[in-house]
Design a protein around this motif. Structure first.
Motif, PDB file in Angstrom:
ATOM      1  N   ASN A  41     -15.969  52.600  34.673  1.00 21.02           N
ATOM      2  CA  ASN A  41     -15.346  51.392  34.128  1.00 21.02           C
ATOM      3  C   ASN A  41     -15.951  50.964  32.791  1.00 21.02           C
ATOM      4  N   ALA A  45     -13.937  50.803  29.241  1.00 24.23           N
ATOM      5  CA  ALA A  45     -13.777  49.515  28.557  1.00 24.23           C
ATOM      6  C   ALA A  45     -14.314  49.578  27.127  1.00 24.23           C
ATOM      7  N   TYR A  58      -3.719  42.434  27.091  1.00 23.54           N
ATOM      8  CA  TYR A  58      -3.721  43.492  28.097  1.00 23.54           C
ATOM      9  C   TYR A  58      -2.710  43.164  29.182  1.00 23.54           C
ATOM     10  N   ALA A  60      -2.117  43.616  33.090  1.00 22.59           N
ATOM     11  CA  ALA A  60      -2.805  43.962  34.330  1.00 22.59           C
ATOM     12  C   ALA A  60      -1.797  44.055  35.461  1.00 22.59           C
ATOM     13  N   SER A  65      -5.851  46.446  38.622  1.00 20.49           N
ATOM     14  CA  SER A  65      -6.527  46.166  37.354  1.00 20.49           C
ATOM     15  C   SER A  65      -8.031  46.065  37.523  1.00 20.49           C
ATOM     16  N   THR A  67     -11.287  44.471  35.215  1.00 25.40           N
ATOM     17  CA  THR A  67     -11.714  43.705  34.048  1.00 25.40           C
ATOM     18  C   THR A  67     -13.207  43.925  33.889  1.00 25.40           C
ATOM     19  N   GLN A  68     -13.580  44.383  32.711  1.00 27.16           N
ATOM     20  CA  GLN A  68     -14.970  44.760  32.436  1.00 27.16           C
ATOM     21  C   GLN A  68     -15.441  44.029  31.178  1.00 27.16           C
ATOM     22  N   ASN A  69     -16.609  43.414  31.234  1.00 23.40           N
ATOM     23  CA  ASN A  69     -17.193  42.789  30.043  1.00 23.40           C
ATOM     24  C   ASN A  69     -17.741  43.853  29.111  1.00 23.40           C
ATOM     25  N   GLN A  80     -13.744  40.450  27.381  1.00 20.54           N
ATOM     26  CA  GLN A  80     -13.249  41.046  28.622  1.00 20.54           C
ATOM     27  C   GLN A  80     -12.147  42.040  28.276  1.00 20.54           C
ATOM     28  N   THR A  82      -9.383  44.641  29.955  1.00 15.03           N
ATOM     29  CA  THR A  82      -8.667  44.901  31.202  1.00 15.03           C
ATOM     30  C   THR A  82      -7.861  46.182  31.088  1.00 15.03           C
ATOM     31  N   ASN A  84      -6.045  49.418  33.985  1.00 12.88           N
ATOM     32  CA  ASN A  84      -5.575  49.623  35.353  1.00 12.88           C
ATOM     33  C   ASN A  84      -6.001  50.988  35.877  1.00 12.88           C
TER      34      ASN A  84
END
Length: 184
Positions: A41, A45, A58, A60, A65, A67-69, A80, A82, A84
């Motif tokens: 992930n 990202a 994005y 989702a 989905s 979501t990764q910082n 963030q 996002t 899938n």
């Protein structure tokens, strides 16, 4: 696709001022839809963050989905990202063949390996094509004679029809979903 362990990805953008539907996915206005099979992930990202245009949102898909910082290395801000993950419809296969001129000792295992490699090698949105599967089996196990090949998304729904895979899916199979009968 340059991210380590990514098998396939599907990216589609919507530059319109309203949502559009492509295949089975509704893409929000001024957004991108990204579906990735494989990889970590955080690595995915970061790759998306470095290539996506500013101001683009994005899309989702519920239950698919991630979501990764991501930290912007230039300014230190956190964003963030996002994307899938595909669902993985299981593909069931039944093969009936005869040894023909093949010299392979363990035909059932060789055929199951060929089927698994073909199906699990398909990309996101890649349909399972019966004739392509037959060609993959014949290429991997030369000399056999295929007499019947059926596929389906359950063991009770096998047929000689291709299987449509959508842009939020990646077909998968395992050896226990493949039956092989060797005649003669």
């Amino acid at each position: 696709m340059n991210v380590e362990n990514v098998i396939s990805c599907y990216v589609r953008d919507n530059g319109e001022s309203s949502a559009v539907t492509y295949d089975t996915v509704t893409i929000a206005a001024h957004s991108i839809y990204i579906c990735v099979d494989g990889g970590e992930n955080e690595d995915i990202a970061k790759a998306i963050f470095t290539r996506k245009s500013g101001g683009c949102g994005y899309t989702a898909i519920t239950n698919q989905s991630v979501t990764q910082n991501v930290i912007d290395e230039t300014y230190g801000d956190t964003y963030q990202v996002t994307f899938n993950r595909p669902t993985n419809p299981s593909i069931y296969v039944a093969v009936v063949a005869s040894a023909g001129t093949s010299t392979v000792e363990d035909l059932p295992t060789a055929i199951k390996t060929a089927v698994t490699n073909y199906i699990n090698g398909l990309k996101i949105g890649g349909d399972v094509i019966l004739l392509s599967l037959a060609a993959a089996i014949n290429a991997a196990v030369p000399g056999i004679n295929l007499t019947s090949l059926t596929i389906g998304t359950s063991s009770g729904s096998l047929s000689s029809s291709n299987i449509t895979i959508h842009v939020d899916e990646a077909a998968k199979t395992t050896a226990d979903k493949i039956t092989v009968t060797i005649n003669g």
